[in-house]
Design an enzyme around this catalytic site. Sequence first.
Site, PDB file in Angstrom:
ATOM      1  NE  ARG A  15      -0.691  -1.265   4.758  1.00  0.00           N
ATOM      2  CZ  ARG A  15      -1.181  -1.201   5.970  1.00  0.00           C
ATOM      3  NH1 ARG A  15      -2.360  -0.652   6.175  1.00  0.00           N
ATOM      4  NH2 ARG A  15      -0.507  -1.700   6.998  1.00  0.00           N
ATOM      5  CG  ASP A 108      11.745  -0.144   1.881  1.00  0.00           C
ATOM      6  OD1 ASP A 108      12.838  -0.376   1.309  1.00  0.00           O
ATOM      7  OD2 ASP A 108      10.898  -1.036   2.101  1.00  0.00           O
TER       8      ASP A 108
HETATM    9  N1  LIG Z   1      -4.945  -2.893   4.882  1.00  0.00           N
HETATM   10  C1  LIG Z   1      -3.824  -3.614   4.854  1.00  0.00           C
HETATM   11  N2  LIG Z   1      -3.259  -3.931   3.668  1.00  0.00           N
HETATM   12  C2  LIG Z   1      -2.130  -4.643   3.618  1.00  0.00           C
HETATM   13  N3  LIG Z   1      -1.472  -5.088   4.717  1.00  0.00           N
HETATM   14  C3  LIG Z   1      -1.976  -4.812   5.922  1.00  0.00           C
HETATM   15  C4  LIG Z   1      -3.172  -4.056   6.059  1.00  0.00           C
HETATM   16  N4  LIG Z   1      -3.424  -3.929   7.386  1.00  0.00           N
HETATM   17  C5  LIG Z   1      -2.446  -4.568   8.042  1.00  0.00           C
HETATM   18  N5  LIG Z   1      -1.566  -5.111   7.182  1.00  0.00           N
HETATM   19  C6  LIG Z   1      -0.357  -5.871   7.535  1.00  0.00           C
HETATM   20  O1  LIG Z   1       0.743  -5.093   7.158  1.00  0.00           O
HETATM   21  C7  LIG Z   1       1.720  -5.865   6.465  1.00  0.00           C
HETATM   22  C8  LIG Z   1       2.244  -5.022   5.327  1.00  0.00           C
HETATM   23  O2  LIG Z   1       2.930  -3.942   5.933  1.00  0.00           O
HETATM   24  P1  LIG Z   1       3.115  -2.540   5.250  1.00  0.00           P
HETATM   25  O3  LIG Z   1       4.106  -1.842   6.116  1.00  0.00           O
HETATM   26  O4  LIG Z   1       1.819  -1.886   5.002  1.00  0.00           O
HETATM   27  O5  LIG Z   1       3.730  -3.020   3.847  1.00  0.00           O
HETATM   28  P2  LIG Z   1       4.419  -2.259   2.648  1.00  0.00           P
HETATM   29  O6  LIG Z   1       5.224  -1.135   3.243  1.00  0.00           O
HETATM   30  O7  LIG Z   1       5.249  -3.324   2.046  1.00  0.00           O
HETATM   31  O8  LIG Z   1       3.349  -1.742   1.732  1.00  0.00           O
HETATM   32  C9  LIG Z   1       1.035  -7.156   6.007  1.00  0.00           C
HETATM   33  O9  LIG Z   1       1.876  -8.258   6.294  1.00  0.00           O
HETATM   34  C10 LIG Z   1      -0.254  -7.201   6.807  1.00  0.00           C
HETATM   35  O10 LIG Z   1      -0.243  -8.230   7.794  1.00  0.00           O
HETATM   36  C1  LIG Z   2      12.831  -5.772   0.640  1.00  0.00           C
HETATM   37  C2  LIG Z   2      11.722  -4.874   0.109  1.00  0.00           C
HETATM   38  C3  LIG Z   2      10.916  -5.651  -0.925  1.00  0.00           C
HETATM   39  C4  LIG Z   2      10.810  -4.475   1.276  1.00  0.00           C
HETATM   40  O1  LIG Z   2       9.696  -3.775   0.776  1.00  0.00           O
HETATM   41  P1  LIG Z   2       8.312  -3.676   1.560  1.00  0.00           P
HETATM   42  O2  LIG Z   2       8.025  -4.962   2.204  1.00  0.00           O
HETATM   43  O3  LIG Z   2       8.482  -2.590   2.616  1.00  0.00           O
HETATM   44  O4  LIG Z   2       7.294  -3.256   0.543  1.00  0.00           O
HETATM   45  C5  LIG Z   2      12.319  -3.559  -0.498  1.00  0.00           C
HETATM   46  O5  LIG Z   2      13.123  -2.919   0.452  1.00  0.00           O
HETATM   47  C6  LIG Z   2      13.116  -3.833  -1.743  1.00  0.00           C
HETATM   48  O6  LIG Z   2      12.577  -3.991  -2.816  1.00  0.00           O
HETATM   49  N1  LIG Z   2      14.464  -3.916  -1.579  1.00  0.00           N
HETATM   50  C7  LIG Z   2      15.387  -4.141  -2.660  1.00  0.00           C
HETATM   51  C8  LIG Z   2      16.340  -5.245  -2.334  1.00  0.00           C
HETATM   52  C9  LIG Z   2      17.258  -4.984  -1.153  1.00  0.00           C
HETATM   53  O7  LIG Z   2      16.956  -4.171  -0.260  1.00  0.00           O
HETATM   54  O8  LIG Z   2      18.342  -5.632  -1.092  1.00  0.00           O
END
Ligand SMILES: Nc1ncnc2c1ncn2[C@@H]1O[C@H](COP(=O)(O)OP(=O)(O)O)[C@@H](O)[C@H]1O
Ligand SMILES: CC(C)(COP(=O)(O)O)[C@@H](O)C(=O)NCCC(=O)O
Length: 261
Positions: A15, A108
């Site tokens: 997201r 990130d």
């Molecule tokens: N609405 C939501 N959509 C997706 N993930 C969610 C949501 N609410 C809670 N989560 C939890 O958050 C995790 C994803 O973390 P998040 O920091 O949002 O991911 P990213 O930064 O990769 O987009 C998932 O493993 C899930 O368990």
């Molecule tokens: C490891 C990740 C997929 C994590 O992303 P997220 O779960 O926060 O969406 C992201 O940091 C990424 O694509 N990294 C590139 C590979 C690396 O950090 O070595």
Amino acid sequence: MSKSHWLALMIGNSRLHWAWFIEEVLQFAWDTEYLPVSVVQNLASCQNITDFSRKILAPGAINITLPPIYLASVVPQATIIWQTYPNLHEITLDQVPLQGVYPTLGIDRALALWGAGATWGFPALVIDAGTALTFTGANSDRTLVGGAILPGVRLQFQSLGERTAALPVVSTPKSLPPRWALNTPESIQSGVIYTLMAGIKDFVCDWWQAFPRSCVAITGGDRALLLNYFQAQYPDIAAKLTSEPHLIFQGIRCYWVSRGE
Ligand SMILES: Nc1ncnc2c1ncn2[C@@H]1O[C@H](COP(=O)(O)OP(=O)(O)O)[C@@H](O)[C@H]1O
Ligand SMILES: CC(C)(COP(=O)(O)O)[C@@H](O)C(=O)NCCC(=O)O
Ligand SMILES: [K+]
């Protein structure tokens, strides 16, 4: 002089993460789903700021000042969409003051580590429990020591359910499940959760052997959930983890300050 308002946008794999800042102070943070295709197409068709504000922000309104968006993304296809935004500052790895990073390190991870180090000092280790779960650590010279990447909580349940014939996609338990399970859903929950915790514990203890006084910060969508499990299973470790929902935004804030805006 009027205070500067700006937005931070972190595009993750699940997201979009937003924060509204006034100067260097975070006011409010929220998450949104990926934008619907229709909105994206509409956005891409905008020619200029007036057009953008008329079509997207406030149909009917003219002369809206768009706040700058400071964008960091680990999803290249989603970044392209935002490059049409007229007041965009994309943050790249070379703008993060950490030594020894490798070219494909996720922005990130770099920003969260910068945010943790700036807040609690280096050395620092960040656990980001997002779509993927990552460990990212730097020493007292702000040099990347290294890290690790594994499937995040939801992804582990999803992939197990989707790539097997007999296993359902189970939901993530709110509290610690029984370890020795006697049915399929609880067996999956036990396997994923206890193995995940043992793994995190092992990484964190290894880090503290090398850097005994280092801050270990946990962030990401599953931060609170994992902390709950840790409080039940390994309360000593839970007590030593620093929980921070907005670590990446702390990194983006550092970037904003470093630009002297
Ligand atoms: N609405 C939501 N959509 C997706 N993930 C969610 C949501 N609410 C809670 N989560 C939890 O958050 C995790 C994803 O973390 P998040 O920091 O949002 O991911 P990213 O930064 O990769 O987009 C998932 O493993 C899930 O368990
Ligand atoms: C490891 C990740 C997929 C994590 O992303 P997220 O779960 O926060 O969406 C992201 O940091 C990424 O694509 N990294 C590139 C590979 C690396 O950090 O070595
Ligand atoms: K991929």
